[in-house]
Motif scaffolding. Structure first.
Motif, mmCIF file in Angstrom:
data_model
loop_
_atom_site.group_PDB
_atom_site.id
_atom_site.type_symbol
_atom_site.label_atom_id
_atom_site.label_comp_id
_atom_site.label_asym_id
_atom_site.label_seq_id
_atom_site.Cartn_x
_atom_site.Cartn_y
_atom_site.Cartn_z
ATOM 1 N N PHE A 30 0.818 -0.611 0.194
ATOM 2 C CA PHE A 30 -0.074 0.129 0.054
ATOM 3 C C PHE A 30 1.109 1.457 -0.475
ATOM 4 N N GLY A 31 0.992 1.501 -1.101
ATOM 5 C CA GLY A 31 2.127 2.885 -1.693
ATOM 6 C C GLY A 31 2.906 2.878 -1.946
ATOM 7 N N THR A 32 3.929 3.502 -3.166
ATOM 8 C CA THR A 32 4.778 3.309 -3.842
ATOM 9 C C THR A 32 5.812 4.646 -3.331
ATOM 10 N N THR A 55 8.469 2.868 -0.707
ATOM 11 C CA THR A 55 7.573 2.172 0.777
ATOM 12 C C THR A 55 7.087 3.103 1.542
ATOM 13 N N GLY A 56 6.537 2.562 2.853
ATOM 14 C CA GLY A 56 6.887 2.930 3.316
ATOM 15 C C GLY A 56 7.461 2.388 4.992
ATOM 16 N N VAL A 57 8.545 2.694 6.035
ATOM 17 C CA VAL A 57 9.732 2.418 6.619
ATOM 18 C C VAL A 57 9.040 1.662 7.903
ATOM 19 N N ARG A 58 9.297 1.130 8.354
ATOM 20 C CA ARG A 58 9.222 0.283 9.770
ATOM 21 C C ARG A 58 10.065 0.165 10.914
ATOM 22 N N SER A 93 11.562 -1.054 5.332
ATOM 23 C CA SER A 93 10.730 -0.767 3.766
ATOM 24 C C SER A 93 10.074 -1.800 3.654
ATOM 25 N N VAL A 94 8.400 -1.529 3.315
ATOM 26 C CA VAL A 94 7.579 -2.749 3.087
ATOM 27 C C VAL A 94 8.390 -3.667 1.739
ATOM 28 N N ASP A 113 -1.740 6.157 7.137
ATOM 29 C CA ASP A 113 -0.352 5.694 7.220
ATOM 30 C C ASP A 113 1.317 6.624 6.918
ATOM 31 N N PRO A 114 1.355 6.914 8.052
ATOM 32 C CA PRO A 114 2.494 7.922 7.821
ATOM 33 C C PRO A 114 3.942 7.388 6.948
ATOM 34 N N ALA A 115 4.535 8.166 6.190
ATOM 35 C CA ALA A 115 5.655 7.461 5.588
ATOM 36 C C ALA A 115 6.959 6.411 6.105
ATOM 37 N N GLU A 116 6.953 7.170 7.779
ATOM 38 C CA GLU A 116 8.381 5.824 7.927
ATOM 39 C C GLU A 116 7.888 6.381 9.357
#
Length: 331
Positions: A210-212, A220-223, A261-262, A288-291
């Motif tokens: 979800f989100g590129t 992509t989102g980083v967690r 990242s995802v 959803d935040p980016a990071e």
């Protein structure tokens, strides 16, 4: 150690069941309160006592008295960020209003210690990464706000009553008990690593990304992914600190201090499984935040706790082993 039991709410759920294991392994006596709407009775270790009840039931104070509860670890609640955007009242009921009643019951029963399952979603979109506990809290979804409101309640209650607390702001929890005693078992779970190992074991055809187009290294989102067993042990360490310092309360980030990242997570799943999981690129999800990556210096400094499982491939391996065990059980 405490002279009584620890009450674990939501102890039949993912993180709660691991906290029960960590407490029991450390020698504590445990009573679990869970309404079993999303949790499972079979996930509760038999060394603990299970009471099927909602945390907002006022008679929970009778359970506290019967079991001489001296600390509450509160995990019960709703946790799906996109769902909170479309059904905010559910989150303010399950996470905020229900917790208010639980805190009131704890005060009435004379429980001196309270540990709360908070979230990095309280920060919203941070001004900088990694994010520290003193940085602004500006939730961008009702889930994060519902948790932040509970933090505020605990602060105010601790100022008025003989209760101290620890709020652990989780980043992304993943993995499973390395001994195979518990893991993420919820049907339709939204955790990335859970979804990916479901795909690896044939339960899903693909994994949606979800989100590129986020402003991250690959879009992509980083967690920050923390192993659930490390997180459970942090709760035990937090309880020990609350008992030793009854006048002090704490809000602490629970993460490893680095993000993936995802796509990097999916690469890790491909490595561990020796498969190539199909990836479906989709638009961003609401809220959803980016990071989000933890500055974890405070928890390392404050608690007698050192992460022992800070390895992405290891987290994936434990999650995969649990997923395979679920398949063998027909779940």
């Amino acid at each position: 150690m405490i002279d009584g039991k620890v009450m674990v709410t939501g102890g039949g759920g993912y993180i709660g069941s691991h906290a029960v294991l960590a407490l029991l392994d450390a020698g504590y006596r445990v009573v679990v309160v869970d309404n079993l709407v999303t949790g499972f009775a079979w996930a509760v270790d038999p060394r603990a006592t299970l009471v099927e009840m909602a945390v907002e039931d006022p008679s929970i104070r009778d359970v506290m008295a019967e079991h001489r509860v001296r600390a509450v670890m509160h995990f019960a609640g709703s946790v799906v960020v996109p769902e909170s955007v479309v059904d905010p009242l559910k989150y303010y009921r399950n996470n905020t209003a229900a917790t208010r009643t639980l805190i009131e019951s704890a005060v009435a029963a004379g429980v001196p210690h309270f540990i709360f399952s908070s979230t990095a979603a309280t920060y919203g979109t941070p001004d900088k990464v990694p994010v520290a506990e003193g940085d602004p809290t500006r939730p961008i979804n009702p889930y994060g706000m519902s948790k932040l409101m509970t933090e505020a309640m605990l602060r105010d209650v601790a100022a008025a009553h003989p209760l101290n607390y620890a709020c652990l702001r989780y980043f992304n929890v993943a993995g499973a008990d390395p001994q195979g005693r518990s893991g993420q078992s919820t049907v339709g779970a939204t955790h990335l690593i859970k979804i990916a190992v479901e795909a690896a074991t044939g339960k899903r055809a693909a994994v949606s990304v979800f989100g590129t187009d986020f402003p991250t290294r690959d879009g992509t989102g980083v967690r920050d992914y923390i192993h659930v067993s490390d997180l459970a042990e942090a709760h035990v360490a937090a309880l020990k600190l609350l008992v030793e310092r009854p006048g002090d309360s704490h809000i602490l980030n629970a993460g490893y201090g680095r993000g993936f990242s995802v796509l990097e997570v999916l690469d890790a799943v491909d490595r561990v499984t020796n498969l190539s999981i199909e990836r479906r690129l989709e638009g961003r999800r609401a809220g959803d935040p980016a990071e989000l990556v933890a500055d974890n210096s405070a928890i390392l400094r404050t608690l007698d706790w050192t992460p022992r499982r800070d390895d992405l491939d290891g987290i994936v391996r434990d999650a995969l082993a649990w997923e395979r065990a679920l398949a063998e059980r027909g779940r």
